[in-house]
Design a protein around this motif. Sequence first.
Motif, short mmCIF file in Angstrom:
data_model
loop_
_atom_site.label_atom_id
_atom_site.label_comp_id
_atom_site.label_asym_id
_atom_site.label_seq_id
_atom_site.Cartn_x
_atom_site.Cartn_y
_atom_site.Cartn_z
N PHE A 193 0.81 -1.22 0.00
CA PHE A 193 0.00 0.00 0.00
C PHE A 193 0.85 1.27 0.00
CE2 PHE A 193 -1.99 3.44 2.41
CZ PHE A 193 -3.08 3.71 1.60
N LEU A 194 1.75 1.44 0.95
CA LEU A 194 2.49 2.69 1.10
C LEU A 194 3.34 3.05 -0.12
CD1 LEU A 194 3.61 2.75 4.85
CD2 LEU A 194 1.86 4.13 3.72
N PRO A 195 4.12 2.13 -0.71
CA PRO A 195 4.91 2.51 -1.89
C PRO A 195 4.04 2.98 -3.06
CG PRO A 195 5.72 0.46 -0.97
CD PRO A 195 4.43 0.75 -0.28
N THR A 196 2.94 2.26 -3.31
CA THR A 196 2.06 2.63 -4.42
C THR A 196 1.37 3.96 -4.16
OG1 THR A 196 1.64 0.28 -4.80
CG2 THR A 196 0.17 1.82 -5.88
N PHE A 197 0.91 4.16 -2.92
CA PHE A 197 0.23 5.40 -2.56
C PHE A 197 1.18 6.59 -2.64
CE2 PHE A 197 -1.55 8.28 0.82
CZ PHE A 197 -2.66 8.68 0.08
N ALA A 198 2.41 6.41 -2.13
CA ALA A 198 3.39 7.49 -2.17
C ALA A 198 3.73 7.87 -3.60
CB ALA A 198 4.66 7.06 -1.42
N PHE A 199 3.90 6.89 -4.47
CA PHE A 199 4.20 7.16 -5.87
C PHE A 199 3.06 7.93 -6.53
CE2 PHE A 199 4.38 5.33 -10.36
CZ PHE A 199 5.29 6.28 -10.80
N TRP A 216 10.64 3.54 -14.95
CA TRP A 216 11.18 2.20 -14.77
C TRP A 216 11.87 2.02 -13.42
CZ3 TRP A 216 16.33 1.49 -13.84
CH2 TRP A 216 17.19 2.54 -14.17
N HIS A 217 12.62 3.05 -12.99
CA HIS A 217 13.34 2.93 -11.73
C HIS A 217 12.38 2.85 -10.54
CE1 HIS A 217 12.66 7.08 -12.84
NE2 HIS A 217 12.86 7.47 -11.60
N VAL A 218 11.29 3.62 -10.60
CA VAL A 218 10.30 3.58 -9.52
C VAL A 218 9.56 2.24 -9.55
CG1 VAL A 218 8.26 4.68 -8.53
CG2 VAL A 218 10.04 6.08 -9.60
N ASN A 219 9.20 1.79 -10.73
CA ASN A 219 8.48 0.51 -10.84
C ASN A 219 9.33 -0.64 -10.32
OD1 ASN A 219 6.12 1.58 -11.97
ND2 ASN A 219 6.98 1.55 -14.03
N ILE A 220 10.62 -0.62 -10.64
CA ILE A 220 11.51 -1.68 -10.15
C ILE A 220 11.61 -1.63 -8.64
CG2 ILE A 220 13.92 -2.44 -10.10
CD1 ILE A 220 14.11 -1.79 -13.05
N ALA A 221 11.74 -0.43 -8.08
CA ALA A 221 11.83 -0.29 -6.62
C ALA A 221 10.57 -0.81 -5.94
CB ALA A 221 12.08 1.17 -6.25
N ILE A 222 9.40 -0.45 -6.48
CA ILE A 222 8.14 -0.92 -5.91
C ILE A 222 8.03 -2.44 -6.03
CG2 ILE A 222 5.63 -0.90 -6.20
CD1 ILE A 222 5.83 2.04 -6.95
N THR A 223 8.45 -2.98 -7.17
CA THR A 223 8.40 -4.43 -7.36
C THR A 223 9.29 -5.16 -6.36
OG1 THR A 223 7.94 -4.19 -9.72
CG2 THR A 223 8.82 -6.31 -8.99
N LEU A 224 10.49 -4.63 -6.12
CA LEU A 224 11.39 -5.25 -5.15
C LEU A 224 10.79 -5.23 -3.74
CD1 LEU A 224 14.88 -3.90 -6.32
CD2 LEU A 224 13.88 -6.15 -6.71
N LEU A 225 10.18 -4.10 -3.39
CA LEU A 225 9.52 -4.02 -2.09
C LEU A 225 8.38 -5.03 -1.98
CD1 LEU A 225 9.36 -0.13 -1.59
CD2 LEU A 225 10.74 -1.75 -0.28
N GLN A 226 7.62 -5.20 -3.06
CA GLN A 226 6.52 -6.16 -3.05
C GLN A 226 7.04 -7.59 -2.98
OE1 GLN A 226 4.10 -5.13 -6.44
NE2 GLN A 226 3.07 -3.46 -5.37
N TYR A 227 8.20 -7.86 -3.58
CA TYR A 227 8.80 -9.19 -3.46
C TYR A 227 9.14 -9.49 -2.00
CZ TYR A 227 9.39 -10.16 -8.47
OH TYR A 227 9.17 -10.45 -9.79
#
Length: 279
Positions: free
Chosen positions: A32-38, A78-89
């Motif tokens: 929730f927080l990474p997606t909401f912050a973005f 791309w850099h933000v999407n990768i960061a969010i993906t890593l957090l979700q992993y």
Amino acid sequence: MKFDMGKAWNQATEMLGRNFGLIATIIGLFYFLPTFAFSILFPELANPEPPATPTGADPADVFRNMSAFVQESWSKTWHVNIAITLLQYVGAIATLALFRRGTRPTVGEALGTGLRGMLVYIAAGLLMALLAGLVIGVPLGLAFAILPALGAILLLPAVVAVVYISVKFVLVPAVIAMEGERNPVAALKRSWRLTKGNSLRIFIFLFAIALVAGLIAIVANIVFSLVFSAMGEPATSIGLAFAGSLTTALFGALFLVVIGAIYRQLSAAAQPEEIATFD
């Protein structure tokens, strides 16, 4: 053993109820927080406006414009999407670690498992993508290059094959989190073995859940849009960002709990040391 959908759903709801506080904490932090912050900090990047499609436009031109739009959007985020993906992993592995048999880790212990398992999950995903590319992507690309009509004929079987491979490897994060597997190849083999004979049942189960959840999400988003739109800016943007991020988090939590339940049921009849090769 045959996969029992009703039993899996009952176990999923039971695990969710038993671990609700811990799941909510981890999903909130990593989904929730990474997606909401973005969405709040970079609204123009999170929700870019697609190009307008003139009436009667050539489908080929529309496709090219959409492709260019997707590429441009990806180049900016791309850099933000990768960061969010890593957090979700990390969040995914940590959440699944809560469902281990015989243990009930704290949030800190689950997060430690998530951090340690993240790289294994990434490596397994890359290997899965490589396998799909070699087995499906290369032959399909050659077919289109040699004879476009042949490529079009093979497109549907290729999609079916991609779905099949995805189902066979759907338990990889559970194997990493709940068995502590640190070898990506072994994790892929283990998931392949566990799903043997149950791929179609698992697909139907996941598809049915996704369909129902998707319909609920559509209705909820319509309601949220009507409510927040009446409030004016900036309440509308913040409210819609909140609703979208919450939907992402809830979908993530539901998927992980269901995957955990599927793993718990199928692993009851198999042990990790029995797995040596793909079937």
